[in-house]
Motif scaffolding. Sequence first.
Motif, PDB file in Angstrom:
ATOM      1  N   GLY A 183      -4.822  -5.619 -22.389  1.00 39.29           N
ATOM      2  CA  GLY A 183      -3.671  -4.768 -22.748  1.00 39.29           C
ATOM      3  C   GLY A 183      -2.869  -4.469 -21.250  1.00 39.29           C
ATOM      4  O   GLY A 183      -1.946  -3.736 -21.621  1.00 39.29           O
ATOM      5  N   THR A 184      -3.288  -5.055 -20.277  1.00 39.56           N
ATOM      6  CA  THR A 184      -2.514  -4.379 -19.055  1.00 39.56           C
ATOM      7  C   THR A 184      -1.376  -5.101 -18.476  1.00 39.56           C
ATOM      8  O   THR A 184      -0.803  -4.861 -17.806  1.00 39.56           O
ATOM      9  N   GLY A 185      -1.214  -6.533 -19.339  1.00 36.82           N
ATOM     10  CA  GLY A 185      -0.315  -7.221 -19.096  1.00 36.82           C
ATOM     11  C   GLY A 185      -0.445  -8.361 -18.028  1.00 36.82           C
ATOM     12  O   GLY A 185       0.532  -8.887 -17.309  1.00 36.82           O
ATOM     13  N   LYS A 186      -1.709  -8.959 -17.862  1.00 35.96           N
ATOM     14  CA  LYS A 186      -2.020  -9.889 -17.144  1.00 35.96           C
ATOM     15  C   LYS A 186      -1.162 -11.365 -17.154  1.00 35.96           C
ATOM     16  O   LYS A 186      -1.135 -11.821 -16.072  1.00 35.96           O
ATOM     17  N   SER A 187      -1.217 -11.547 -18.442  1.00 40.00           N
ATOM     18  CA  SER A 187      -0.404 -13.040 -18.742  1.00 40.00           C
ATOM     19  C   SER A 187       1.055 -12.896 -18.338  1.00 40.00           C
ATOM     20  O   SER A 187       1.524 -13.904 -17.747  1.00 40.00           O
ATOM     21  N   SER A 188       1.550 -11.709 -18.359  1.00 37.08           N
ATOM     22  CA  SER A 188       2.849 -11.537 -17.842  1.00 37.08           C
ATOM     23  C   SER A 188       2.963 -11.547 -16.551  1.00 37.08           C
ATOM     24  O   SER A 188       3.817 -12.101 -15.909  1.00 37.08           O
ATOM     25  N   PHE A 189       2.091 -10.913 -15.920  1.00 37.23           N
ATOM     26  CA  PHE A 189       1.968 -11.020 -14.556  1.00 37.23           C
ATOM     27  C   PHE A 189       1.981 -12.451 -13.883  1.00 37.23           C
ATOM     28  O   PHE A 189       2.573 -12.724 -12.864  1.00 37.23           O
ATOM     29  N   ALA A 190       1.157 -13.349 -14.642  1.00 40.80           N
ATOM     30  CA  ALA A 190       0.824 -14.721 -14.214  1.00 40.80           C
ATOM     31  C   ALA A 190       2.284 -15.610 -14.374  1.00 40.80           C
ATOM     32  O   ALA A 190       2.573 -16.110 -13.415  1.00 40.80           O
ATOM     33  N   LEU A 317      -6.359  -9.834  -7.597  1.00 44.36           N
ATOM     34  CA  LEU A 317      -5.640  -8.580  -7.701  1.00 44.36           C
ATOM     35  C   LEU A 317      -5.997  -7.781  -8.929  1.00 44.36           C
ATOM     36  O   LEU A 317      -6.036  -8.303 -10.045  1.00 44.36           O
ATOM     37  N   LYS A 318      -6.168  -6.551  -8.818  1.00 47.07           N
ATOM     38  CA  LYS A 318      -6.486  -5.756  -9.928  1.00 47.07           C
ATOM     39  C   LYS A 318      -5.449  -5.098 -10.541  1.00 47.07           C
ATOM     40  O   LYS A 318      -4.437  -4.276  -9.936  1.00 47.07           O
ATOM     41  N   VAL A 319      -5.371  -5.330 -11.970  1.00 53.93           N
ATOM     42  CA  VAL A 319      -3.980  -4.717 -12.385  1.00 53.93           C
ATOM     43  C   VAL A 319      -4.309  -3.422 -12.866  1.00 53.93           C
ATOM     44  O   VAL A 319      -5.388  -2.930 -13.518  1.00 53.93           O
ATOM     45  N   PRO A 320      -3.492  -2.168 -12.675  1.00 48.42           N
ATOM     46  CA  PRO A 320      -3.886  -0.911 -12.889  1.00 48.42           C
ATOM     47  C   PRO A 320      -3.842  -0.707 -14.427  1.00 48.42           C
ATOM     48  O   PRO A 320      -3.238  -1.324 -15.029  1.00 48.42           O
ATOM     49  N   ALA A 321      -4.718   0.081 -14.752  1.00 49.94           N
ATOM     50  CA  ALA A 321      -4.893   0.494 -16.282  1.00 49.94           C
ATOM     51  C   ALA A 321      -3.811   1.548 -16.508  1.00 49.94           C
ATOM     52  O   ALA A 321      -3.237   2.059 -15.513  1.00 49.94           O
ATOM     53  N   LEU A 322      -3.244   1.690 -17.859  1.00 50.10           N
ATOM     54  CA  LEU A 322      -2.233   2.632 -18.118  1.00 50.10           C
ATOM     55  C   LEU A 322      -2.669   4.019 -17.493  1.00 50.10           C
ATOM     56  O   LEU A 322      -1.738   4.892 -17.286  1.00 50.10           O
ATOM     57  N   ARG A 323      -3.701   4.478 -17.937  1.00 44.69           N
ATOM     58  CA  ARG A 323      -4.301   5.902 -17.275  1.00 44.69           C
ATOM     59  C   ARG A 323      -3.976   5.943 -15.880  1.00 44.69           C
ATOM     60  O   ARG A 323      -4.171   7.085 -15.475  1.00 44.69           O
ATOM     61  N   GLU A 324      -4.209   5.009 -15.267  1.00 42.13           N
ATOM     62  CA  GLU A 324      -4.268   5.071 -13.692  1.00 42.13           C
ATOM     63  C   GLU A 324      -2.747   5.378 -13.085  1.00 42.13           C
ATOM     64  O   GLU A 324      -2.355   5.438 -12.055  1.00 42.13           O
ATOM     65  N   ARG A 325      -1.674   4.988 -14.366  1.00 46.23           N
ATOM     66  CA  ARG A 325      -0.167   5.053 -13.710  1.00 46.23           C
ATOM     67  C   ARG A 325       0.417   5.854 -14.854  1.00 46.23           C
ATOM     68  O   ARG A 325       1.533   5.676 -15.432  1.00 46.23           O
ATOM     69  N   ARG A 326       0.180   7.256 -15.216  1.00 48.31           N
ATOM     70  CA  ARG A 326       0.469   8.102 -16.155  1.00 48.31           C
ATOM     71  C   ARG A 326       2.017   8.512 -15.838  1.00 48.31           C
ATOM     72  O   ARG A 326       2.688   8.680 -16.857  1.00 48.31           O
ATOM     73  N   GLU A 327       2.292   8.435 -14.687  1.00 50.03           N
ATOM     74  CA  GLU A 327       3.748   8.817 -14.311  1.00 50.03           C
ATOM     75  C   GLU A 327       4.769   7.786 -14.965  1.00 50.03           C
ATOM     76  O   GLU A 327       5.900   8.119 -15.373  1.00 50.03           O
TER      77      GLU A 327
END
Length: 472
Positions: A183-190, A317-327
């Motif tokens: 759910g972090t958007g890996k396919s979109s980043f691809a 590349l590690k896609v950040p989880a949403l809780r790691e980018r609360r801002e």
Amino acid sequence: MTATILIIDDKPDVRLSARFLLSNYGYQIEEADSPAIGLARLAQKSVDLVLLDMNFALDTTSGAEGLYFLDKLAAFNESNGTCIAAIAMTAWANTELIVQALHKGASDFIEKPWDNKRLVQIIDNTTKVSKLKRSNLALEQQLQDAQDEVWLNSQSPVMQAFLSQLERVAKTQANVLLIGENGTGKSSFAQYLHQQSSSHGAFVSVNMAAITETLFESEMFGHVKGAFTGADKARIGRFELAREGTLFLDEVAATPISQQAKLLRVLESGEFEKVGSSHTMTAKPRIVSASNEAFETLIKQGVFRQDLFFRLNTVTLKVPALRERREDIPMLAKQFLAKHGQTHGVPKKQLSSDAERYLSAQNFAGNLRELSQLMERLVILTSDIHVTPDMIAQVQNPNSAAAPLCKSAHAELPLMTIDEAEQQLLKLALTNTNGNTENAATILGLSKSAIYRRLEKYQIVAKDFQQKAGIL
């Protein structure tokens, strides 16, 4: 799918002759005796190609009516996002008119009376080009959607650092492994990597968890007609499709160990053979892979080859989880609200400051996918324009997604084997999600690769549930 041709000519015998000829080649035929009627047909029927006479009874030599139709067809294509091609026909060897027709968008032309073989050849070539144009339009739309997607917006340092890395790597041809939670958007980043690269080929995606082991070579490398039972026509494999572009291997960790050597060979040499053929083909697309699995563990367990892993992860590349980018959560939530509101025709909702703080405090184990679904439920299930924490809490109930599966929670369950129970749950989840495999996996608490393994094990086909729901 059979192409539909609209024949526009004011002479019934010409239309009849073209109908008989083209029907024999499997084309579906629509007719119109004037450009005005032809335009009306376009609004009523799905048409792939127009065979257009340039001269009509009102003006038999100038071609003005035909040129008028081509102008209207171009406007129709632009407003509807279609790629309906047109072939101009004329009984007059008028070079100027032909040039005008081509300038206004006609794909080709033919003189009347036509040569049957040449007409069929022109139509066949034009429909193939139109199909490619439609594919390109769909790809452009995907890329535009990718540009507009909310995951590209960020105020958090961790996400800005990731996007900076992504931007830098995108301009190279290095193979990239995207790791991160579901759910972090890996396919979109691809897709974004492909879009920002210098590649001139297509972006081709394949979910490795969804490919059965027996069809792996056919899906990846293609097959020739008659290669095996049921191969009634040749198939182009994913490597060939992505020859000069990007091949995205989603859920790459789910690749069967028995097939990994074949995948490795292509990555090392760029060479492969279609199933049933001894002819060696070459293709060296850029490989972008994605997974949420721990490869070190898989390698130790002997279920993933270390040499294949090294081929895939030139850059990881590690896609950040949403809780790691609360801002970013309030901004993302607002954009999801706007997106889903537009999709469902609902007035744009506003998040209160309390609602923003409430959302920012959530963990969102499902990451962007969970936040998106939560905002969609808010759009659908609430009537107030101003969203409050209470409204979010009402639709956020973690049991709500599983409620359809628990209606008979207090009823006595019949005695059955674990496999039988698992099959029932899979079918019930697919029924409640209209065949959406990822949503069914979420309901059942499974990863995408886990649910695909179970569907293959029990030979359950998600498309069957989509057909029942009227989606296919």
